[in-house]
Design a protein around this motif. Structure first.
Motif, PDB file in Angstrom:
ATOM      1  N   GLY A 126      43.531 -36.019 -31.727  1.00 45.63           N
ATOM      2  CA  GLY A 126      43.182 -35.604 -30.382  1.00 45.63           C
ATOM      3  C   GLY A 126      43.668 -36.564 -29.313  1.00 45.63           C
ATOM      4  O   GLY A 126      44.351 -37.552 -29.591  1.00 45.63           O
ATOM      5  N   PRO A 127      43.296 -36.305 -28.069  1.00 42.87           N
ATOM      6  CA  PRO A 127      43.874 -37.035 -26.933  1.00 42.87           C
ATOM      7  C   PRO A 127      43.203 -38.355 -26.599  1.00 42.87           C
ATOM      8  O   PRO A 127      43.667 -39.055 -25.699  1.00 42.87           O
ATOM      9  N   PHE A 128      42.098 -38.731 -27.275  1.00 44.36           N
ATOM     10  CA  PHE A 128      41.354 -39.909 -26.831  1.00 44.36           C
ATOM     11  C   PHE A 128      42.192 -41.181 -26.877  1.00 44.36           C
ATOM     12  O   PHE A 128      42.215 -41.961 -25.920  1.00 44.36           O
ATOM     13  N   SER A 129      42.870 -41.437 -28.007  1.00 44.08           N
ATOM     14  CA  SER A 129      43.631 -42.688 -28.123  1.00 44.08           C
ATOM     15  C   SER A 129      44.686 -42.799 -27.038  1.00 44.08           C
ATOM     16  O   SER A 129      44.857 -43.862 -26.426  1.00 44.08           O
ATOM     17  N   LEU A 130      45.403 -41.703 -26.782  1.00 42.06           N
ATOM     18  CA  LEU A 130      46.418 -41.715 -25.733  1.00 42.06           C
ATOM     19  C   LEU A 130      45.781 -41.913 -24.364  1.00 42.06           C
ATOM     20  O   LEU A 130      46.244 -42.727 -23.553  1.00 42.06           O
ATOM     21  N   GLY A 131      44.714 -41.182 -24.089  1.00 44.59           N
ATOM     22  CA  GLY A 131      44.085 -41.290 -22.792  1.00 44.59           C
ATOM     23  C   GLY A 131      43.518 -42.674 -22.527  1.00 44.59           C
ATOM     24  O   GLY A 131      43.688 -43.237 -21.440  1.00 44.59           O
ATOM     25  N   TYR A 188      38.799 -36.939 -22.900  1.00 45.29           N
ATOM     26  CA  TYR A 188      40.195 -36.790 -22.498  1.00 45.29           C
ATOM     27  C   TYR A 188      40.749 -35.457 -22.979  1.00 45.29           C
ATOM     28  O   TYR A 188      40.304 -34.895 -23.986  1.00 45.29           O
ATOM     29  N   GLU A 189      41.741 -34.969 -22.261  1.00 41.79           N
ATOM     30  CA  GLU A 189      42.459 -33.771 -22.674  1.00 41.79           C
ATOM     31  C   GLU A 189      43.963 -34.016 -22.553  1.00 41.79           C
ATOM     32  O   GLU A 189      44.401 -34.811 -21.723  1.00 41.79           O
ATOM     33  N   PHE A 190      44.747 -33.351 -23.423  1.00 41.45           N
ATOM     34  CA  PHE A 190      46.195 -33.430 -23.308  1.00 41.45           C
ATOM     35  C   PHE A 190      46.629 -32.729 -22.027  1.00 41.45           C
ATOM     36  O   PHE A 190      46.101 -31.678 -21.671  1.00 41.45           O
ATOM     37  N   ALA A 191      47.582 -33.332 -21.328  1.00 40.26           N
ATOM     38  CA  ALA A 191      47.977 -32.806 -20.025  1.00 40.26           C
ATOM     39  C   ALA A 191      49.482 -32.581 -19.896  1.00 40.26           C
ATOM     40  O   ALA A 191      49.940 -32.122 -18.851  1.00 40.26           O
ATOM     41  N   LEU A 192      50.254 -32.914 -20.919  1.00 44.74           N
ATOM     42  CA  LEU A 192      51.696 -32.673 -20.911  1.00 44.74           C
ATOM     43  C   LEU A 192      52.129 -32.190 -22.294  1.00 44.74           C
ATOM     44  O   LEU A 192      51.685 -32.732 -23.316  1.00 44.74           O
ATOM     45  N   ASN A 193      52.979 -31.200 -22.311  1.00 47.25           N
ATOM     46  CA  ASN A 193      53.673 -30.784 -23.530  1.00 47.25           C
ATOM     47  C   ASN A 193      55.050 -30.303 -23.094  1.00 47.25           C
ATOM     48  O   ASN A 193      55.348 -29.114 -23.088  1.00 47.25           O
TER      49      ASN A 193
END
Length: 453
Positions: A42-47, A423-428
């Motif tokens: 999921g997006p937590f580590s990136l965020g 967090y949420e993914f915001a780019l693909n």
């Protein structure tokens, strides 16, 4: 020329067979490559820019690999360092490496490949029409992104290796790039290099003993040969060919920076009970694009957990949740002035439909049901306040008006837990580059046992 790549595991932090690793070092590899993470969790580590894996586990396994590198006398490369490959996790991995160099008495040249993207660079590329959406792709909003990374390919890893580095710590990369880089630079077949890298990306997952970790891949001018190094593992044409299906929407094509791999003509041949030879894969050059990943804060969460064990409530758990949710929605609006558009309140019935929701297919009633309440709000203070407001009702609310007030169990006190940012993914999307290094930077350091950080 044959290029021998040793892959200790699918990811640093999950463990590997030490005896198999020693066997691989004895086989004289040309390079040791391991992945450091992905978006799987999921997006937590990136965020947040932090590693999912524990520092202790990472340091323990990295110590073993640094010792193996010194014994083999070859480069050691990690891609997507620290789960997400942000600049902060590259630095985190570098700090661990410096500590270990001192402890092991090693003098090293370390190349750090950074893949973090300044918002200004992304905005400029967007305005120039150099960013294309993938499917699905959210609408691009640049004002609230916490971290953006670009996925490096083979060219960026090659640039890091060209510095003469003993260790390369790379930010976000494609899973295959670290493995394909050296074979490609030495003139091995491009189709075989990318295909073999795809098969090897998860270590022994392409074998009959996935948890053993360690595999060896030999690349040459016509293809590659893959062999697991644990005594209890074997590669078969089935186990190897099946890995093209792993995390890939098309089992015959794999897209990478600068083109795509086509394996429709690949032939898988068992050389013996343990090794598989693959030939016939093709590399199709194309535009040089790098995938962009970004994350943003989508709110803040508080959770509450109660356990239903009374058979009457277990049988009617969903009806109880429906009634409770309606009551709580009214209470939150009355007491806090918040409407359902201001926050999120979700209950999951663990043991009934907590994982699959309406797709769950089961018969009979469970003995007990866990009720997990998830509150999402605009701030942690607001989420925590809602959690405290609903707390007594989650633990005592009756199924009907004429029933006695129930009391449910809760596993800890207080029953609510503040989880922090969601967090949420915001780019693909993909970004076009004229120069593969235009969106990346390299830093090279010389460190030793007596050299301060």
């Amino acid at each position: 020329m044959t290029t021998r790549v040793l892959v200790p595991s699918g990811v640093l932090g999950l463990g590997f067979d030490r005896k198999a690793l020693a066997r691989g070092v004895a086989m004289k590899p040309d390079i040791i490559c391991i992945d450091g993470g992905s978006t799987d969790s999921g997006p937590f580590s990136l965020g947040a820019g932090v590693s999912k894996y524990s520092r202790a586990a990472t340091k323990s396994e990295w110590r073993t690999l640094m010792a193996a590198r010194a014994e083999a006398g070859v480069p050691l490369v990690i891609g997507t360092a620290g789960t997400c490959g942000t600049d902060s996790t590259v630095d985190w991995m570098y700090e661990i490496t410096v500590e270990l160099a001192r402890e092991l008495g090693q003098s090293l040249r370390i190349a750090r490949l950074y893949s973090g993207q300044p918002i200004a660079r992304v905005a400029q590329a967007l305005q120039a029409g150099r960013i294309d959406p993938l499917t699905p792709a959210p609408e691009i909003r640049l004002d609230d992104l916490s971290n953006v990374v670009a996925l490096a390919g083979a060219e960026q890893i090659q640039a890091a290796l060209a510095t003469g580095a003993d260790i390369v710590i790379a930010g976000r990369t494609t899973d295959t790039a670290t493995i394909a880089a050296l074979p490609l630079s030495r003139g091995d077949a491009a189709g075989g290099a990318w295909h073999g890298a795809k098969i090897a990306e998860c270590g022994a997952l392409c074998s009959t003993n996935p948890t053993s970790g360690v595999i060896m891949v030999d690349f040459d001018e016509t293809g590659f040969t893959v062999e697991p190094l644990a005594e209890t593992a074997a590669c078969t044409p089935h186990s190897v060919s099946a890995h093209m299906l792993y995390e890939n929407s098309d089992p015959f094509r794999l897209y990478e920076p600068g083109g795509h791999l086509d394996v429709t003509g690949a032939r898988y041949t068992a050389l013996d009970p343990r090794r598989v030879r693959v030939e016939g894969s093709r590399w199709i050059p194309g535009p040089y694009t790098v995938k962009l990943e970004g994350a943003r804060i989508a709110g803040y969460q508080t959770t509450i957990l109660a356990i239903l064990r009374n058979a009457h409530y277990v049988r009617n758990a969903q009806a109880w949740i429906d009634r409770l949710t309606g009551f709580l929605t009214s209470e939150i609006e009355t007491r806090m002035g918040l409407t359902t558009g201001d926050y999120g309140l979700e209950f999951r019935l663990i043991g009934v439909n907590g994982a699959l929701g309406g797709l769950e297919n089961r018969s009979g009633d469970p003995v007990e049901v866990g009720v997990l309440g998830i509150i999402t709000a605009r701030s942690q203070a607001e989420a925590g306040e809602i959690g405290k407001l609903i707390n007594p009702f989650v633990l005592h609310y009756p199924l009907t008006d004429d029933e006695e007030l129930p009391t449910f169990a809760f596993p800890y006190s207080p029953a609510t837990t503040d989880r922090g940012a969601l967090y949420e993914f915001a780019l693909n999307h993909v970004m076009h580059l004229d120069d593969p290094m235009a969106a990346f930077r390299l830093e090279v350091s010389e460190i030793g046992a007596e050299v301060p950080a």
